[in-house]
Scaffold this active site. Structure first.
Site, mmCIF file in Angstrom:
data_model
loop_
_atom_site.group_PDB
_atom_site.id
_atom_site.type_symbol
_atom_site.label_atom_id
_atom_site.label_comp_id
_atom_site.label_asym_id
_atom_site.label_seq_id
_atom_site.Cartn_x
_atom_site.Cartn_y
_atom_site.Cartn_z
ATOM 1 N N ARG A 432 1.062 -1.126 -0.129
ATOM 2 C CA ARG A 432 -0.264 -0.077 -0.082
ATOM 3 C C ARG A 432 0.888 1.317 -0.158
ATOM 4 N NH1 ARG A 432 -5.348 -0.846 1.535
ATOM 5 N NH2 ARG A 432 -5.845 -2.978 1.609
ATOM 6 N N LYS A 452 -1.258 -0.184 -9.778
ATOM 7 C CA LYS A 452 -1.780 0.640 -8.479
ATOM 8 C C LYS A 452 -3.081 1.234 -8.682
ATOM 9 C CE LYS A 452 0.446 4.778 -7.551
ATOM 10 N NZ LYS A 452 1.407 5.471 -6.757
ATOM 11 N N ASP A 567 8.967 12.846 -2.088
ATOM 12 C CA ASP A 567 8.882 11.763 -1.186
ATOM 13 C C ASP A 567 9.773 10.868 -1.253
ATOM 14 O OD1 ASP A 567 7.295 10.755 0.717
ATOM 15 O OD2 ASP A 567 5.756 9.819 -0.335
#
Length: 595
Positions: A432, A452, A567
């Protein structure tokens, strides 16, 4: 051109510079004082100059012609009875293709000569005789095809030559498809309100542009080449294209620009470096430089000394290329065209120059490229007629990894039914992410993929009612945030290709479903290995750090737009079967124009 030169043209009225998309007389301007356009009684549209001479006319005549009309599509048409189109500008594009304008075997996009010119230039986009769409440089010296990749076969390039229809088109959403299987999508694909144009630019790159209605400016939403130095002829004869990271042209040591300000003319040898057959020579070593094509000879498993001797012994040889990768490949060159420098090229060019050339003439790259200090080193190799001048610091180059074309040849849109079947109804969960759940799947061509499925977008009636309870604005904000994540990832990864970045094979945007399809990475993410019983050795950790740095350097320096991941963390660094790192999850990535 003088102030009195005029062209009969079609342009975008809402663009800041009134961008021209079609011209009748691009290579022959009319006198603005007295020239005229008329629709004659025989049905021909004619552009006449002030003296009455015909500059341009349509190639049809019909007494049934009723009127000429400019449609909202940008198509200028001559109508007959019942609205029948007898002639249309869409059949004769210049350098630009508009949405739903068919591109066929009888049409061609030809770039302008330079930014301030309307005349036909040297670069073109067309269907070749083998039914494949190609980009070509056809300058005053020699023609050269540079896309698709010329040293690969049609099928290795992801194309096919078996469809003889030779037809291509793109729609209002920014989706381009062709009969040779070449296709791409706009980074802002989806909106029907955006005005777009596909233009063969004067720098040799094919680009799709989207118009910002607020500013009137054009934004690049796709381009054929992320590295402009891959364009053949962009810097002319003898010159070398350097990505720094913006492309610049430079003359190699021993050469100077032929015509200042005009790189189409390339570089010429300095006055005292003309080679004669009986002359002693020296070689100038340029690391990570190649001149593509024009190979006199290609030899495998040969020493650099033997390679050099073969060039010295051939009066036609102007340089030789020698690979640094241990393959010991030798290429001798008859001409110096399509020169480029790239950190990813693991080879060197050795320029052949007279031994009498002075050291002061070899110290810098004397062009519009980087000017660097150099450490000069002369060494004897073989006989007195063979010398090498090695420049250890003669190039300013951006650090980066391997680059390829903007869009993967196998990138495409999938249907939801395809992905549901490939994942066995989303049975095997791989993990996830913040924006969705990843499932393992197998496509019909047996590729293993990671699919995804984005969440928090349209999650059923309960979520819909809950959001509506807090107001329509909240619901729309949540929905559009999901869309932004989806299109950020498609537009970012869809246009990049690097060995340390996860590859995207395609996407699905169908009804409420938003899915992204990636290659499957065997060893999962880095965070699974850092603190597991199978401890990742320090040597492997160093290689992971280095590979990650290469991927980020590519994003930050070598792309059309700066891409900031936003990120980067162990959970978003995947490891392949050889524990090579691949950066993933670009859902928060930011794109920034280089200007």
């Amino acid at each position: 051109m003088g102030q009195n030169a005029y062209w009969f043209s079609i342009w975008f009225t809402n663009s800041k510079d009134r961008t021209v998309v079609w011209m009748a007389n691009r290579d022959r301007p009319a006198n603005g004082r007295g020239s005229r356009v008329s629709l004659r009684g025989d049905g021909a549209m004619v552009l006449s100059d002030v003296d009455g001479s015909i500059i341009w006319e349509t190639n049809i005549t019909s007494t049934d012609a009723r009127m000429a009309e400019l449609l909202d599509t940008g198509n200028l048409v001559i109508n007959g009875p019942g609205g029948e189109i007898l002639w249309q500008s869409f059949d004769s594009p210049i350098d630009t293709l508009l949405p739903n304008q068919l591109f066929t075997k009888s049409t061609k996009l030809i770039a302008r000569l330079h930014g301030g010119s309307c005349a036909s230039g040297y670069f073109s986009f067309f269907f070749d005789n083998d039914n494949v769409l190609r980009l070509k440089y056809d300058g005053p010296d020699i023609p050269s095809i540079y896309r698709p990749i010329p040293y690969l076969t049609v099928f290795e390039n992801g194309r096919t030559s078996y469809n003889s229809n030779r037809i291509a088109v793109y729609d209002e959403t920014g989706h381009f498809v062709s009969s040779d299987r070449f296709q791409f999508i706009a980074s802002d694909m989806g909106s029907l309100r955006i005005k777009r144009r596909l233009t063969m630019d004067y720098d040799g790159n094919l680009r799709l542009y989207s118009l910002n209605n607020d500013t009137g400016l054009w934004l690049t939403s796709w381009e054929a080449l992320s590295q402009l130095c891959n364009v053949h002829g962009v810097c002319g004869r003898n010159a070398i294209c350097v990505n720094t990271p913006e492309p610049k042209c430079s003359c190699p040591p021993g050469y100077e620009i032929t015509e200042p300000g005009n790189w189409n003319k390339g570089c010429k040898p300095l006055s005292n470096v003309t080679l004669f057959q009986s002359q002693q020579v020296k070689f100038v070593e340029l690391p990570h430089v190649d001149y593509w094509g024009f190979d006199l000879n290609y030899t495998e498993s040969i020493s650099i000394d033997s390679c050099m001797k073969s060039c010295v012994g051939d009066y036609r040889c102007k340089a030789f290329n020698y690979k640094l990768t241990g393959e010991r490949h030798c290429y001798t060159k008859s001409e110096l065209f399509n020169g480029y420098q790239s950190p990813s090229f693991e080879g060197k060019i050795y320029l052949k120059l007279p031994a009498t050339v002075e050291a002061s003439q070899l110290a810098i790259l004397n062009g519009t490229g980087p000017i660097c200090q150099s450490d000069e080193l002369e060494t004897m190799i073989g006989s007195p007629s063979m010398l090498v001048v090695s420049f250890q610091k003669a190039w300013c180059a951006s650090f980066g990894g391997r680059w390829m074309s903007c869009v993967s040849n196998r990138f495409r849109r999938f249907t939801y039914a395809e992905l549901k079947k490939a994942t066995n109804n989303f049975k095997e969960e791989l993990g996830r992410r913040g924006s969705g759940t990843v499932y393992k799947g197998i496509l019909t061509d047996e590729r293993v993929v990671a699919v995804k499925r984005l969440e928090n977008m349209y999650q059923g009636e309960d979520v819909f009612l809950e959001n509506m309870y807090f107001g329509e604005d909240v619901f729309l904000e949540n929905m559009y945030q999901g869309e932004d994540v989806f299109w950020a990832e498609v537009s970012t990864i869809g246009k990049i290709n690097h060995m340390n970045l996860v590859r995207m094979w395609g996407f699905c945007s169908e009804g409420k479903h938003r899915l992204l399809v990636y290659e499957h990475i065997e060893n999962q993410s880095l965070d699974k290995h850092l603190f597991s019983p199978k401890f990742l050795e320090w040597k492997d950790r160093f290689e992971v750090a280095l590979g990650t740095a290469k991927g980020l350097a590519y994003l930050h320096q070598e792309c059309l737009e700066w891409i900031i991941h936003c990120d980067v963390k162990p959970g978003n660094i995947l490891l392949d079967s050889e524990f090579e790192p691949m950066i993933a999850d670009f859902g928060l990535a930011k794109l920034s124009q280089r200007g």
